[in-house]
Design an enzyme around this catalytic site. Structure first.
Site, mmCIF file in Angstrom:
data_model
loop_
_atom_site.group_PDB
_atom_site.id
_atom_site.type_symbol
_atom_site.label_atom_id
_atom_site.label_comp_id
_atom_site.label_asym_id
_atom_site.label_seq_id
_atom_site.Cartn_x
_atom_site.Cartn_y
_atom_site.Cartn_z
ATOM 1 N N ILE A 1 0.861 -1.176 0.000
ATOM 2 C CA ILE A 1 0.000 0.000 0.000
ATOM 3 C C ILE A 1 0.896 1.224 0.000
ATOM 4 O O ILE A 1 1.829 1.324 0.809
ATOM 5 C CB ILE A 1 -0.995 0.008 1.179
ATOM 6 C CG1 ILE A 1 -1.936 1.220 1.053
ATOM 7 C CG2 ILE A 1 -0.305 -0.046 2.525
ATOM 8 C CD1 ILE A 1 -3.187 1.122 1.906
ATOM 9 N N GLU B 1 -4.944 -1.862 11.457
ATOM 10 C CA GLU B 1 -3.509 -1.804 11.201
ATOM 11 C C GLU B 1 -2.754 -1.416 12.466
ATOM 12 O O GLU B 1 -1.716 -2.005 12.795
ATOM 13 C CB GLU B 1 -3.211 -0.801 10.090
ATOM 14 C CG GLU B 1 -1.721 -0.616 9.833
ATOM 15 C CD GLU B 1 -1.424 0.405 8.746
ATOM 16 O OE1 GLU B 1 -0.237 0.735 8.577
ATOM 17 O OE2 GLU B 1 -2.366 0.859 8.059
#
Length: 387
Positions: free
Chosen positions: A131, A252
């Protein structure tokens, strides 16, 4: 049994979870022995083939639905793999990035067509994720990104650069954070998927030379007029990227805190063993009251951290983990990890500074925990907003 390891919480006591954990430990112990991990460190990255092997073994996308080729597990299965890989010291193998961070963006925010196109490839290991958020001039402040993805016919042209990208050298499936409408601030941010073998103008920079995590191929990425079709806009609606990011960041940050707890427990165990073996002034270092008090304080902090994190995991399973709690977890647990790591290295004396000792490697690897996933200074800003 490790010297410091609390019993598994009730939500991890299901027989199926225990069987999954035992199978995963057996597989990764065999598939990634120390000599293979050492080669990853020497190479500065995990070899691409290992990802395919893990996909074939069924450990990628473990919480993804069966409808897309996944096993249909849940967050507990991801936690098992996260903790296991951390305990085994599988340097550079970013399975949490793949399973817990990137894949859910597709599963939770993608269109049905996007899910059917991409999730099977992530599950099989045909695609490896990254990402691309951070930029040379924008780290924790995602609204300050300068990368653009402007409309061009039936697609978008991506221009900009990203940095600190984990899996940067081997990822071929990259979620790019870009501005589709630079005039709208956060509401102009979108997420676009770049499959690197299907585009022109994409370039990887060199692996960054870091003070820790030597086997993780953290890199700069460059996008020079990269064209992607409109179908690669995640969710098929512009301007949703910032909100998609905010929805998934709590998980996360929790995973970062989970890794911190594992690091604490490992460090304390290593230090107990070392101080019991090391002699000074006619007795073991462990027999000194200062050593016992230092380790007692470390254990107390680690137990509190583990108890708090288990509660956060339960909230994540229930769908009630909020931004405030995840920010607290990320900030406090990683700060505490660093305190424990420094104390344990000190108790190793000069040998703690020698790379042959695991505490030295873990000490270096732990330093980044307070920076990525949003720096701890930013976590304080987020927590303060809820006061």
């Amino acid at each position: 049994m490790p010297t410091l390891k609390l019993p598994d919480p009730a939500f991890m006591q299901d027989e199926e979870i225990k069987m999954f954990a035992a199978g995963a430990e057996k597989y990764f112990t065999r598939a990634a022995p120390p000599e293979r991990v050492a080669q990853w460190v020497a190479d500065g990255q995990v070899e691409r083939r290992f990802w395919t092997e893990v996909g074939e073994a069924g450990f990628l996308g473990v919480s993804l639905p069966e409808a897309y080729g996944g096993p249909g597990g849940d967050f507990r299965h991801d936690i098992v793999l996260c903790e296991l890989c951390a305990r085994l010291g599988l340097e550079g193998f970013a399975i949490t990035l793949h399973n817990v961070i990137v894949a859910p963006y597709i599963a939770l925010h993608g269109t049905e067509d996007q899910k059917r196109r991409w999730l099977p490839k992530l599950i099989s290991g045909e695609r490896v994720c990254a990402i691309a958020m951070s930029e040379p001039g924008a780290g924790s402040d995602l609204q300050a990104i300068r990368t653009t993805a402007l409309r061009d016919g039936n697609g978008y042209r991506i221009n900009g650069s990203k940095t600190f990208i984990s899996n940067g050298q081997i990822a071929d499936f990259i979620v790019v954070v870009a501005k589709t409408d630079p005039s709208r601030g956060a509401r102009g941010v979108s997420l676009l998927i770049v499959e690197t073998d299907q585009v022109e103008g994409f370039r990887r920079g060199n692996k960054l030379d870091k003070i820790g995590h030597e086997a993780q191929d953290t890199s700069e990425l460059f996008f020079d007029n990269v064209f992607v079709p409109a179908d690669n806009l995640l969710g098929a609606e512009e301007g949703k990227g910032f909100f998609q990011l905010m929805a998934e960041l709590p998980r996360e940050r929790l995973i970062i805190a989970v890794n911190s707890v594992i690091a604490m427990e490992k460090a304390i165990n290593w230090t107990i063993d070392y101080t019991k073996e090391r002699k000074a002034f006619g007795q073991s270092v462990f027999e000194f009251q200062n050593t016992q008090f230092q380790l007692a304080a470390c254990k107390a902090k680690a137990v509190v951290a583990r108890t708090f994190i288990n509660d956060c995991i339960q909230k994540a399973i229930d769908g009630t983990l909020d931004n405030d709690t995840s920010a607290i977890a990320k900030m406090w647990v990683t700060d505490t990890e660093w305190e424990i790591m420094d104390a344990c290295l000190q108790l190793h004396g000069g040998y703690g500074y020698v790379n042959d000792y695991p505490i030295a490697k873990q000490w270096k690897n732990s330093r980044i925990q307070r920076i990525y996933g949003g720096s701890n200074e930013i976590m304080k800003v987020l927590i303060a907003r809820g006061l």
